[in-house]
Structures are given as C-alpha cells and as structure tokens.
Design an enzyme around this catalytic site. Sequence first.
Site, PDB file in Angstrom:
ATOM      1  N   ARG A  46       0.798  -1.223   0.000  1.00 21.84           N
ATOM      2  CA  ARG A  46       0.000   0.000   0.000  1.00 21.84           C
ATOM      3  C   ARG A  46       0.835   1.281   0.000  1.00 21.84           C
ATOM      4  O   ARG A  46       0.467   2.267  -0.594  1.00 21.84           O
ATOM      5  CB  ARG A  46      -0.874   0.010   1.256  1.00 21.84           C
ATOM      6  N   HIS A 175       4.879 -23.953   5.687  1.00 19.16           N
ATOM      7  CA  HIS A 175       6.332 -23.968   5.487  1.00 19.16           C
ATOM      8  C   HIS A 175       7.003 -25.142   6.188  1.00 19.16           C
ATOM      9  O   HIS A 175       8.132 -25.487   5.869  1.00 19.16           O
ATOM     10  CB  HIS A 175       6.970 -22.623   5.862  1.00 19.16           C
ATOM     11  N   LYS A 179      10.622 -28.028   5.208  1.00 17.99           N
ATOM     12  CA  LYS A 179      11.808 -28.271   6.039  1.00 17.99           C
ATOM     13  C   LYS A 179      12.458 -29.594   5.628  1.00 17.99           C
ATOM     14  O   LYS A 179      11.771 -30.583   5.394  1.00 17.99           O
ATOM     15  CB  LYS A 179      11.428 -28.307   7.524  1.00 17.99           C
ATOM     16  N   GLU A 213       8.537 -23.198  20.994  1.00 16.57           N
ATOM     17  CA  GLU A 213       9.248 -21.993  20.563  1.00 16.57           C
ATOM     18  C   GLU A 213       9.621 -21.178  21.788  1.00 16.57           C
ATOM     19  O   GLU A 213       8.905 -21.209  22.794  1.00 16.57           O
ATOM     20  CB  GLU A 213       8.357 -21.128  19.682  1.00 16.57           C
ATOM     21  N   ASP A 232      -3.016 -21.119  14.735  1.00 14.83           N
ATOM     22  CA  ASP A 232      -1.736 -20.683  14.177  1.00 14.83           C
ATOM     23  C   ASP A 232      -0.789 -21.857  13.913  1.00 14.83           C
ATOM     24  O   ASP A 232      -0.013 -21.829  12.963  1.00 14.83           O
ATOM     25  CB  ASP A 232      -1.076 -19.688  15.152  1.00 14.83           C
ATOM     26  N   HIS A 237       0.639 -26.813  10.878  1.00 21.51           N
ATOM     27  CA  HIS A 237       1.936 -27.492  11.007  1.00 21.51           C
ATOM     28  C   HIS A 237       1.835 -28.830  11.753  1.00 21.51           C
ATOM     29  O   HIS A 237       2.346 -29.840  11.294  1.00 21.51           O
ATOM     30  CB  HIS A 237       2.947 -26.604  11.740  1.00 21.51           C
ATOM     31  N   LYS A 335       4.366 -21.000  22.720  1.00 24.51           N
ATOM     32  CA  LYS A 335       5.334 -19.902  22.615  1.00 24.51           C
ATOM     33  C   LYS A 335       5.946 -19.689  23.999  1.00 24.51           C
ATOM     34  O   LYS A 335       5.358 -20.046  25.012  1.00 24.51           O
ATOM     35  CB  LYS A 335       4.635 -18.628  22.164  1.00 24.51           C
TER      36      LYS A 335
HETATM   37  C1  BG6 Z   1       4.334 -19.770  11.706  1.00 20.18           C
HETATM   38  C2  BG6 Z   1       3.512 -19.260  12.861  1.00 20.18           C
HETATM   39  O1  BG6 Z   1       3.527 -20.438  10.780  1.00 20.18           O
HETATM   40  O2  BG6 Z   1       5.321 -20.658  12.196  1.00 20.18           O
HETATM   41  C3  BG6 Z   1       4.391 -18.587  13.885  1.00 20.18           C
HETATM   42  O3  BG6 Z   1       2.541 -18.343  12.356  1.00 20.18           O
HETATM   43  C4  BG6 Z   1       5.521 -19.501  14.304  1.00 20.18           C
HETATM   44  O4  BG6 Z   1       3.623 -18.182  15.003  1.00 20.18           O
HETATM   45  C5  BG6 Z   1       6.240 -20.083  13.089  1.00 20.18           C
HETATM   46  O5  BG6 Z   1       6.419 -18.773  15.103  1.00 20.18           O
HETATM   47  C6  BG6 Z   1       7.244 -21.143  13.495  1.00 20.18           C
HETATM   48  O6  BG6 Z   1       8.037 -21.497  12.401  1.00 20.18           O
HETATM   49  P1  BG6 Z   1       9.504 -22.077  12.572  1.00 20.18           P
HETATM   50  O7  BG6 Z   1       9.926 -22.395  11.182  1.00 20.18           O
HETATM   51  O8  BG6 Z   1      10.315 -21.001  13.213  1.00 20.18           O
HETATM   52  O9  BG6 Z   1       9.387 -23.280  13.440  1.00 20.18           O
END
Ligand code: BG6
Length: 485
Positions: A46, A175, A179, A213, A232, A237, A335
């Site tokens: 934007r 993602h 890995k 994390e 999330d 994941h 977290k």
């Molecule tokens: C993301 C989440 O998809 O994955 C985040 O939205 C999280 O909250 C992250 O911190 C963790 O990814 P990684 O690759 O650091 O384990």
Amino acid sequence: VPVQPFDIVIFGATGDLAQGKLLPALFHRWCDGQIPAESRIVAAARDAMSAEEFRALTAARVAPDGTVAERREAFAKFARLIDYVAVDVSDGGSGWGELEAALAGGESKIRLFYLALPPSLYGPVCGAIAKHGLRTASSRIVLEKPIGHDFHSAREINRRVGEVFPEDSIFRIDHYLGKETVQNLLILRFANFLFEPLWNANGIDHVQITVAETVGAGRRASYYDTAGALRDMVQNHLLQLMCLVAMEPPSSLDADPVRTEKLKVLRALKPVTQESVARSVVRGQYRGGVIEGEPVPGYSEELGAKSRTETFVALRAEIGNWRWAGVPFYLRTGKRMAERRSEIIVQFKQVPHDVVAADHGRPHPNRLVIRLQPDEGVKLMLMTKDPGPGGVRLRYVPLNLSFAETFTKDYPDAYERLLMAVVRGNLALFMRGDEVEAAWRWTDRVIAAWQDGQSELYPYAAGTDGPTQAALLLERDGREWFDGF
Ligand code: BG6
C-alpha cells in the site's frame, strides 16, 4: 540447478513475512545461481514509495550495514531484479494499471503471485488479478497459511481463488512441509523396510509431536490474538506432521498420491466432543518469566490488553482406522517455552517377555526420535548389554544420525525450497484445498467446545514446558512427555 525465468509479484511486500522470509529466500537462491537473470521481483504494497526506497528498506533488513561487504555487494546486484508498485488491494483500489505495466513483456514467463496478506484478502485479490487481466496461462498463486480462520471461511477462500486459478496452480504454503527434516520423514518411512512392518497399533504405543518456541507473540500480537496456538500452529503445522507420520504408503511421492493419503488421515481423526475436549485438550497462556537468562513479559503485557487467547496447546488425538486404533497422538506447541525444539517421537511397544532377570534392569521400549529443529537428526533408542565382565546389565543407548555431522552440505531453508518448488510446479510440498478444509473441520470442533465456555486457560511461566496440566494429560494415560535428544 537453475529454475526457469519467472516473474514474482509479492503482495504485502513491506510486511514481516515478505521482509523476513520471502525476500531473503529469493536472495539466497539468487546467490546460489538458481534464479536466472531475466527473472523479476515486483514488490507490491500500500505504501507510496519508489523502487529505490523499497530496495533500501529491504537491504536494511536482508543485508544491513555491518554484514560482510560481500553480502551487501551481492544484495546490490540482486536488488536490480526488484521493482516496486504501490497497489491498494481493497475493492476498486488503485495501482493495478501500474502493476500491469511493471509486468509487461513477461507474458511468456512463469508468473507467480504471492499473497503475503491476511486471508480475508485472498478472494478479492484473486478477483482483481483476473479483472485486470494479469493472469497468464502459466500463472501460479501462492497462499500463505492460515487459509481462513475456520472451515467455512477456508471453503469460501478455496471457492473464490478456484474461480480464477485451477487447483493445480494453487500453492498453499505450510512452510513445515519445506523443512529438510520433514521431507526426510517420508523417505525414512518408505525407503526403509525396517520401520513399516511395526508402524501400526501392534508395534507402536504412542506418538508425541512437540513444536516448542522461545519467541513470544511479539510484534505479531495483534494478529496472533485473533488466532491463538490452535489456529496458528496445530491446524496446519502439527496436523501436517501427524499426517506424514500416520499416512498409508503413497504409490509415489507425486503430489496427488501424497496429498490423498494425508487427507485420509485428517478425515479419520476421531471427532472431538465437548466432553472429550475438556479431558483431552489443554490450553495455556504465558505469564512473564525468564528465557535464556533474560526476563520476558507475559502475553497480555505484550498485547497491551487482557486476553483469553491460548499461546500453548497440548492435546491427545486419535485416528480411527485399522492401523492406528487405540494409539494416542499427543501434540503440543507453545510460545515462550524453555527451549526451541521441534521433534516427533515414536514410542514402540514394550517387548512381550523379559529374558533378563529383573535385578539386571528392565528393558525400555524402543524409541525413534526425529528432531526437526534445531540440531536436525534421527535417533533410535535401543537396548544393549552394558559392556564388561560383570554379567548382563541392560543399557538404553542411541543410534544417532546427526545431519550436521553426516551431511556436510548446507541445505536451503524452507521458504527457499518452497519458492523454487512453486516455480518448478511441484505441488507435493503444498496443501490441497480439501486437506485444509478437513483440518479445519476437526479444529473447528475444538474451538466450538472452547467457546461453549468449558475451557480453562492455564497460566504458565515463560521459560517452562507449559502448564502442569499438559503433563497430567499424559500422566493420566500412564505416560510422560519425553525430551527426545
Ligand atoms: C508460523 C507461525 O507459521 O510458524 C508462527 O505463524 C511460528 O507463530 C512459526 O512462530 C514457526 O516457524 P519455525 O519455522 O520457526 O518453526
């Protein structure tokens, strides 16, 4: 191996994901010679700014002053691929004509649209891409998770995106699937004969999946507060990891055989009820504490408001099929935990009969530990005889495969791999629409049970393993969480 030349449009290019992951990933692939010089990166957001200003903004993040001169020089060359267009993606917004002009001449190249945007914009942006004639025959769309915030919104997104792009050009990113260690899971399972005969309720006692994390919600707190750990992390994941552990052997590693088997696992998840959620799901939220010697604030202090959003979930899931009947899958993520650690632990059953007298030690069940990050590796715990003259004594020892020691090669980070997979058109590393919907169907029921007010939100101090109730969840079943490495 270089990919074909491509143009990538990154919507949301000034945001955290684009700046923190996507642009560094493209830069690293370019440094490795994988991105041909004719490729272009069209950043769209934007903010009104020039391409020069956008490059400077990105340089400050990716190759800031103070990083080695070579990296900064390389970035300056890479930055020549980058253009910037101010686009307002809201209905009837401005900038689309400029975007069309920026893409002119690239009609025969592969064209990627990466939506690093909130999911509520996925449908409208796809509509605008179509309306402004930006979709070419070889266009692909990349959607970041979360796809929606529940089953219905995910289905609506899939429908609207599907009106513009066919399913085989939609790349839904989780993602974790990019890995190295996650991809290795399928090879470990299906390119070895050793595990598969035991990989079922007869051979396996239970499975634990932990994604811990140390980071907090931080700058993302305002998004995070609308999501929470279940949406999330678990919906995508953790359930994807569970699918890879639990799926039947696919006929090949091509996209559809793999995705169809994962879908079957999601559909076989035992539906939760209000009662089972109260018993089998633990929600937590961090308070202030200390991590690696540093004091850190609690979640509500970071957010600046009181909140009932969970930053930790531990749960017991079951897959209702022949292979897994009665085998619990314990999943947990949080977290601000004691350490950053993602791992899958497969606990095999106890041997049926002891051949060694009890006073010489009891055999422990074999355990396979797949360490996803950090210190990637695979460890198989075995019973052995403690060497020495004093008769038979049992000892539990690891067969240890450390990726760092065994493979000296560096491997690309998840986003690097996934972006190149989009250019190559390899859908196997991405979620199909029906998988995403099936995962939401299951997590929606957990959320519904929580919203009916039955759920406690247990506090835990930052820098710990989460609330004690998570330990009780396993204790009740006569088990405990393992720290696998
Ligand atoms: C993301 C989440 O998809 O994955 C985040 O939205 C999280 O909250 C992250 O911190 C963790 O990814 P990684 O690759 O650091 O384990």
